[in-house]
Design a protein around this motif. Structure first.
Motif, mmCIF file in Angstrom:
data_model
loop_
_atom_site.group_PDB
_atom_site.id
_atom_site.type_symbol
_atom_site.label_atom_id
_atom_site.label_comp_id
_atom_site.label_asym_id
_atom_site.label_seq_id
_atom_site.Cartn_x
_atom_site.Cartn_y
_atom_site.Cartn_z
ATOM 1 N N GLY A 13 3.225 -13.642 0.359
ATOM 2 C CA GLY A 13 3.027 -12.260 -0.065
ATOM 3 C C GLY A 13 2.615 -12.164 -1.514
ATOM 4 N N SER A 14 1.937 -13.211 -2.002
ATOM 5 C CA SER A 14 1.516 -13.268 -3.399
ATOM 6 C C SER A 14 0.594 -14.464 -3.568
ATOM 7 N N ASN A 15 -0.157 -14.491 -4.663
ATOM 8 C CA ASN A 15 -0.864 -15.695 -5.052
ATOM 9 C C ASN A 15 0.159 -16.781 -5.388
ATOM 10 N N GLY A 16 -0.254 -18.053 -5.261
ATOM 11 C CA GLY A 16 0.644 -19.145 -5.604
ATOM 12 C C GLY A 16 1.312 -19.788 -4.413
ATOM 13 N N GLY A 17 0.739 -19.598 -3.220
ATOM 14 C CA GLY A 17 1.343 -20.163 -2.025
ATOM 15 C C GLY A 17 0.543 -21.303 -1.417
ATOM 16 N N VAL A 20 10.860 6.345 7.053
ATOM 17 C CA VAL A 20 11.238 5.412 8.106
ATOM 18 C C VAL A 20 11.076 3.982 7.603
ATOM 19 N N LEU A 21 10.046 3.721 6.808
ATOM 20 C CA LEU A 21 9.872 2.406 6.193
ATOM 21 C C LEU A 21 9.478 2.571 4.740
ATOM 22 N N GLN A 22 10.331 2.094 3.860
ATOM 23 C CA GLN A 22 10.017 1.984 2.437
ATOM 24 C C GLN A 22 9.734 0.523 2.119
ATOM 25 N N ALA A 23 8.470 0.206 1.876
ATOM 26 C CA ALA A 23 8.064 -1.156 1.540
ATOM 27 C C ALA A 23 7.179 -1.090 0.306
ATOM 28 N N ALA A 24 7.734 -0.532 -0.766
ATOM 29 C CA ALA A 24 6.947 -0.260 -1.972
ATOM 30 C C ALA A 24 7.709 -0.655 -3.227
ATOM 31 N N SER A 25 8.399 -1.800 -3.161
ATOM 32 C CA SER A 25 9.212 -2.222 -4.303
ATOM 33 C C SER A 25 8.477 -3.123 -5.275
ATOM 34 N N GLU A 26 7.388 -3.771 -4.821
ATOM 35 C CA GLU A 26 6.664 -4.695 -5.696
ATOM 36 C C GLU A 26 5.556 -3.935 -6.417
ATOM 37 N N GLY A 81 -0.233 -8.445 -7.142
ATOM 38 C CA GLY A 81 -0.664 -8.837 -5.819
ATOM 39 C C GLY A 81 0.473 -9.108 -4.864
ATOM 40 N N GLN A 82 1.698 -8.799 -5.261
ATOM 41 C CA GLN A 82 2.863 -9.024 -4.409
ATOM 42 C C GLN A 82 3.117 -7.801 -3.536
ATOM 43 N N TYR A 83 3.755 -8.039 -2.393
ATOM 44 C CA TYR A 83 4.094 -6.929 -1.501
ATOM 45 C C TYR A 83 5.267 -7.328 -0.629
ATOM 46 N N ASN A 84 5.757 -6.405 0.209
ATOM 47 C CA ASN A 84 7.024 -6.584 0.921
ATOM 48 C C ASN A 84 6.912 -6.901 2.399
ATOM 49 N N GLY A 88 -0.199 -3.870 -4.993
ATOM 50 C CA GLY A 88 -1.033 -3.567 -6.150
ATOM 51 C C GLY A 88 -1.777 -4.781 -6.656
ATOM 52 N N GLY A 89 -2.519 -4.596 -7.734
ATOM 53 C CA GLY A 89 -3.257 -5.691 -8.350
ATOM 54 C C GLY A 89 -4.587 -5.957 -7.670
ATOM 55 N N ARG A 90 -5.309 -6.957 -8.196
ATOM 56 C CA ARG A 90 -6.653 -7.257 -7.697
ATOM 57 C C ARG A 90 -6.772 -8.686 -7.171
ATOM 58 N N ASP A 91 -5.668 -9.363 -7.015
ATOM 59 C CA ASP A 91 -5.709 -10.734 -6.529
ATOM 60 C C ASP A 91 -6.212 -10.775 -5.090
#
Length: 740
Positions: A190-194, A598-604, A609-612, A636-639
């Motif tokens: 869920g991010s760059n670096g994997g 019903v779904l909150q997936a907005a913490s990053e 470029g990270q997400y939940n 968010g981000g542009r990665d």
């Protein structure tokens, strides 16, 4: 006499050590041929450092008393320097490295390993607790080292699994060999670096590495878009198997690399790709790709556009690439001049594409051409299925029967085009170690016992505490009161009866708290929030405040959730920072009288470029009187290193949604940075608008076949793209608006 004694080499010895003090005393005086034997058992918080001057026929050896019975736990690691060092038989598990590397082929910055070998070593889940704290599991420095027959699986935190480092002259043109390694499942980061394997970095990409990567098995390596990232020159990638791994072998930087005899089995899994070509003098030959479903940068074969006069961290123009005798069958896409835009405007030149077998699947274009391909000479290629953007001289079309040979690969009947008949894929059994099990491919849920639970106060709590991973808690008809938050650190199913009502009420801010190792499936239940306290952050299902290493699943089927209104933001599912769901699935369920989402997936929200959550699938469900955005997903981000999030919403009904007085977004749902969205055949009544924000890449958004009353048309924003929005709206009936 004394002078003669000084010249006699020390006698090699075997040292059996049982603790760190004994080890350190021995490690200070090692000579060629010495063997250190670690006693079987757990070595907790043990940082191993070994160096010395061994010889080709007499290496300095560190080994387990019995292979697979020495466990490095807690905060442990291994550093080896000197020359002709051999390490074997160890397991790293139940902990993480206190430094930036688990295994480093250097004892210090100035003491790099040479002619050394690490073999039959296991690293299993040895990840840092915070998924966004970066480290490498293996860093190869020095020269002429070998990393072979090892087992690496379950890295969940940021950072490359195995990295070849070129940050000093002593590590360049290194001649390393990486072979017969089992690269086990690496879940989506869920991010760059994997990346699973990386050679070099942008900074050192003008240097040659001369590393050979051969006969390895990449099993479900899904960390990010680049499974292998080659960022240096003159490397060889030969005879590797990629099984259901999302992403590609990417020649990201560096020239003169050879990619041959590799096999890619996608088995229809999303985003499975093959080989991505960038830079100069690359040779890609005799590779086999089957069942791949990636497109764009993750196509079965991708030839990129470059940046004119590219800086080292961008895209060097493809020049003098030779792509020949490859087979692509039952795959979604191959792409030429991929990524063409105002910056990436340098099309491939001086290149050849010849003797390749091309077989596409699906209704979309198979051979995608995004810019000028006159710099590629096509010859004797055969396309046996799929569509092509435009006729290309040198690609002939026509059906050919495929026959599966004894090696498991498909070949065109009566033709020699494509890969050679003697190509033999390396298998899981041929790599890694024989004494450590490889992970299964089975289900997380329903693998354990079925436990009957009767109605009552805390009966569900007691059954939950007594359950084990994979168990099913089967509830009878009646009412259940839960007075404690259920700490979920296992995969559990909670099931109610299909033809009656099992109602769960809870007296704490949450019913379930997901922790490390937790996943949950709920079915045929009624969940009522009327007894919950008025607490900030209420949610039926929430993640712990601490980082969670493991990815998890949340599934709701036939579930009714109601009366989450004791405060202004009472959610059904809330995913916090440093948590990641592989999938949230909601089907045949009902939600009513809910103040939050019903779904909150907005913490990053740091825009890195990270997400939940990777996949959100919603079907056949009803949403009524929901105050906030039903779904709030943020990336968010542009990665461009990730594939998700993905969002699918079909066959559902919304009434009075997103219009609560405390609604922050003023929308019925917010999909910010979601890469794949499909909203189709739903009904929206008295509902706030859908809001979609495209942030990066080529997002695919389709809104089709929906019907609404008293609902504004969707709001679609483009943050990094000039021109009209790229969403497809088709066949919708928005009240007061013309049918798109």
């Amino acid at each position: 006499m004394s002078i003669w004694l000084l010249a006699v080499p020390a006698q090699a010895k075997d040292y059996f050590v049982k603790n760190a003090d004994e080890y350190n005393a021995v490690a200070a005086k090692l000579v060629a041929g010495d063997v250190i034997i670690l006693a079987n058992g757990r070595w907790h918080d043990f940082e191993i450092k070994i160096s010395g001057k061994g010889a080709r026929a007499k290496p300095i050896t560190l080994k387990a008393e019995d292979p697979g019975k020495v466990f490095l736990t807690g905060q442990s690691n291994l550093r080896l320097g000197g020359e002709y060092i051999l390490v074997t038989g160890l397991i790293f598990r139940d902990g993480y490295s206190p430094t930036g590397e688990v295994i480093a082929f250097r004892a210090s910055k100035d003491d790099l390993a040479r002619n050394s070998r690490v073999t039959e070593v296991v690293i299993d889940g040895f990840s840092k607790p915070d998924r966004y704290e970066s480290d490498y599991w293996v860093s190869m420095y020095g020269k002429n080292n070998r990393f072979d027959h090892n087992h690496l699986t379950g890295k969940t935190n940021k950072g490359v699994t195995l990295a070849v480092r070129l940050d000093s002259k002593g590590s360049q043109e290194n001649g390393h060999r990486i072979d017969h390694v089992y690269f086990g499942p690496r879940p989506v980061l869920g991010s760059n670096g994997g990346e699973t394997l990386r050679i070099g970095t942008s900074k050192y990409s003008m240097f040659d590495s001369r590393t050979t990567v051969e006969n390895n098995y990449f099993d479900r390596c899904d960390g990010e878009v680049e499974i292998i990232s080659s960022k240096a020159g003159r490397n060889i990638f030969r005879g590797n198997t990629f099984f259901e791994s999302s992403g590609t072998l990417t020649l990201r930087h560096g020239d003169g690399n050879l990619v041959e005899n590799n096999v890619f089995f996608g088995n229809g899994k999303d985003h499975t790709g093959g080989i991505r070509v960038i830079n100069r003098d690359q040779t890609i030959r005799n590779n086999y790709m089957e069942g791949l479903r990636g497109n764009g940068f993750a196509s079965a074969l991708t030839v990129m556009n470059g940046v004119p006069d590219s800086p080292v961290n961008r895209y060097v123009q493809v020049d003098n690439a030779i792509i020949e005798n490859n087979s692509v069958v039952d795959s979604t896409r191959i792409t030429f001049a991929a990524g063409a835009d105002a910056e990436r405007s340098a099309a491939p030149v001086n290149s050849r594409f010849q003797h390749n077998l091309l077989g596409g699947t699906g209704p979309d274009v198979f051979v995608k051409i995004q810019d000028d391909i006159s710099g590629i000479a096509f010859a004797d290629n055969r396309m046996i299925g799929g569509k092509i953007d435009q006729p290309v001289a040198g690609i002939s079309e026509g059906e050919v029967a495929l026959v599966r040979a004894e090696n498991g690969l498909l070949y065109p009947d009566g033709s020699s085009i494509g890969v050679s008949r003697d190509l033999t894929p390396v298998t899981r059994d041929q790599v890694g170690v024989s004494w450590y099990p490889k992970p299964s491919t089975g289900e997380r849920f329903g693998t354990g016992r079925g436990i009957a639970v009767q109605p009552g106060e805390d009966s569900l709590t007691e059954a939950f505490a007594a359950s084990s991973d994979g168990d099913r808690l089967v509830l009878s008809t009646g009412d259940y009161l839960v007075n404690k938050i259920l700490p979920l650190d296992k995969a559990i199913s909670i099931e109610g009866p299909k033809d009656a009502v099992a109602k769960i009420s809870f007296a704490r801010p949450s019913l379930i708290e997901i922790r490390q190792g937790g996943s949950v499936r709920l079915s045929n239940l009624v969940i009522d929030g009327e007894l919950a306290p008025d607490s900030v952050g209420n949610a039926v299902i929430r993640t712990t405040i601490y980082p969670i290493q493991s990815n998890f699943l949340i599934e709701l089927d036939g579930v009714t959730v109601a009366n989450l209104d004791v405060n202004k933001s009472f959610h059904v599912i809330a995913l916090g920072k440093s948590s990641f769901a592989d999938r949230v699935s909601i089907k045949n369920s009902n939600f009513a009288n809910i103040s939050g989402s019903v779904l909150q997936a907005a913490s990053e929200t740091d825009d890195y470029g990270q997400y939940n959550v990777e996949y959100v699938d919603v079907s056949g469900s009803n949403f009524k009187d929901i105050g906030g955005a039903v779904f709030n997903i943020y990336r968010g981000g542009r990665d461009e290193s990730t594939f998700g999030p993905h969002f699918s919403l079909t066959g559902s009904t919304f009434m009075n949604v997103g219009r609560g007085g405390n609604s922050v977004t003023g929308s019925s749902m917010v999909l910010h940075g979601v890469q794949h969205s499909d909203i189709s055949n739903n009904v929206f009544l008295e509902t706030a608008p859908i809001k979609i924000v495209h942030t990066v890449g080529r997002p695919q958004t389709r809104i089709s076949g929906n019907v609404s009353k008293n609902m504004p048309a969707p709001i679609i924003e483009e943050l990094n793209y000039q021109g009209a929005h790229r969403a497809i709206l088709a066949g919708n009936q928005f009240e007061g608006a013309a049918k798109p």
